[in-house]
Structure formats: C-alpha cells, structure tokens
Enzyme design. Sequence first.
Site, PDB file in Angstrom:
ATOM      1  N   PHE A  30      90.159 -11.074  34.461  1.00 29.00           N
ATOM      2  CA  PHE A  30      88.791 -11.175  34.972  1.00 29.00           C
ATOM      3  C   PHE A  30      88.197  -9.769  35.029  1.00 29.00           C
ATOM      4  CE2 PHE A  30      85.377 -12.081  37.981  1.00 29.00           C
ATOM      5  CZ  PHE A  30      84.934 -13.307  37.521  1.00 29.00           C
ATOM      6  N   ALA A  64      92.731 -11.738  39.887  1.00 28.33           N
ATOM      7  CA  ALA A  64      93.442 -10.958  40.903  1.00 28.33           C
ATOM      8  C   ALA A  64      94.350 -11.812  41.782  1.00 28.33           C
ATOM      9  CB  ALA A  64      92.443 -10.190  41.769  1.00 28.33           C
ATOM     10  N   CYS A  88      90.241  -6.092  38.935  1.00 23.44           N
ATOM     11  CA  CYS A  88      88.919  -5.616  39.339  1.00 23.44           C
ATOM     12  C   CYS A  88      88.169  -6.749  40.026  1.00 23.44           C
ATOM     13  CB  CYS A  88      88.145  -5.135  38.121  1.00 23.44           C
ATOM     14  SG  CYS A  88      86.482  -4.558  38.520  1.00 23.44           S
ATOM     15  N   THR A  94      78.693 -13.917  47.944  1.00 26.60           N
ATOM     16  CA  THR A  94      79.372 -14.831  48.865  1.00 26.60           C
ATOM     17  C   THR A  94      80.616 -14.176  49.461  1.00 26.60           C
ATOM     18  OG1 THR A  94      80.846 -15.799  47.203  1.00 26.60           O
ATOM     19  CG2 THR A  94      78.634 -16.775  47.420  1.00 26.60           C
ATOM     20  N   HIS A  96      83.524 -14.930  48.924  1.00 26.00           N
ATOM     21  CA  HIS A  96      84.625 -14.995  47.959  1.00 26.00           C
ATOM     22  C   HIS A  96      85.228 -13.612  47.692  1.00 26.00           C
ATOM     23  CE1 HIS A  96      87.033 -16.832  44.847  1.00 26.00           C
ATOM     24  NE2 HIS A  96      86.619 -15.937  43.978  1.00 26.00           N
ATOM     25  N   ASN A 121      99.308  -0.550  43.480  1.00 23.53           N
ATOM     26  CA  ASN A 121      98.212  -1.515  43.508  1.00 23.53           C
ATOM     27  C   ASN A 121      96.931  -0.840  43.043  1.00 23.53           C
ATOM     28  OD1 ASN A 121      96.271  -3.426  43.984  1.00 23.53           O
ATOM     29  ND2 ASN A 121      96.981  -3.934  46.040  1.00 23.53           N
ATOM     30  N   ARG A 135      85.654   4.294  38.102  1.00 24.64           N
ATOM     31  CA  ARG A 135      87.017   4.450  38.626  1.00 24.64           C
ATOM     32  C   ARG A 135      88.106   4.004  37.660  1.00 24.64           C
ATOM     33  NH1 ARG A 135      83.398   4.037  42.344  1.00 24.64           N
ATOM     34  NH2 ARG A 135      83.670   4.861  44.450  1.00 24.64           N
TER      35      ARG A 135
END
Length: 157
Positions: A30, A64, A88, A94, A96, A121, A135
């Site tokens: 994703f 994720a 990412c 929302t 979520h 991580n 990043r």
Amino acid sequence: MFGADKGNVATTDNRMNGKRLKIGIVQARFNASVTDALAEACKAELLALGVSDKDIDHITVPGALEVAVALQAMAEKSNYDALIALGCIIRGETYHFELVANESGAAVTRVGLDYQLPIANAILTTENMDQAVARQVDKGRDAARVAVEMANLLESI
C-alpha cells in the site's frame, strides 16, 4: 556499556558490520511508490554494510496491518539475525489512520519481543504524501542500519 571492547562483535568498530548476517524484509505494498523507495534504499544500505545479497530475503504484503503476520512467520524460521518492517500510512479523514498506525506498530513490537529478534520498524506514519516522500530514502537507510547494529548487539549479549 555498548561500544566497550569486550572482545565481542558489537564493539564500536564492528557494530555496523553486516557480514554473516541474515536479514528479512517485509514490505507493505500500500502506497507502493513510497514503500518501493524505502525498500530500495534499505537494500542498498544493507549491501553497503556488508550484508550479502543472498542473505537478504524480501517479501511483500498488502498493507501495514499484514506486516506483523509475515514478520512472525519469518521469525518462526529462526534463521534471521534481524527483520525490517517497511510501510507507509498516510493520515486520511477518518480514525482508520490511528487504528492502522497504532495496531501495526504494536504488532511489530510484539513480534520482536516474543521472538527476542530485532525488528527495525520503518512503517512511516505521516500527515501527507509529501512528508512520506521526504522521508522514504533516509528511513529506508536508517532501518538497515538499525537492523545490523541491533543484530550485532544481541549477538554480543
């Protein structure tokens, strides 16, 4: 004290030595433009640190929330010195975002603790795509460095 010379692998001079290490990478697909760049930077840094290409296993998962399950399966194989989580998560309109960010982070941490295996991580949690893009390279490199350093540290303990 870390860095003190006790004749171990994790001395200041050798803590970033990736030779002899086996590293597993789990990448969420994703936001693939970002996660692909994370993975590319991560793998390049692992190679620069001396990890052999044949000792890097790289798999992908949908998102994720699926990263931790794949990390757990890799950890159960018991042949990895460290694992790396790449993903990412970009804030939306929302709740979520909070759910995915919190649960994926907690799950990655739990796998590392349960298996006493270092997991770097690098699942980015950003407000927008611009922050993620800014990043992606540095955090990919950082994940490789953390994995190598922590693998060497745990070997020395």
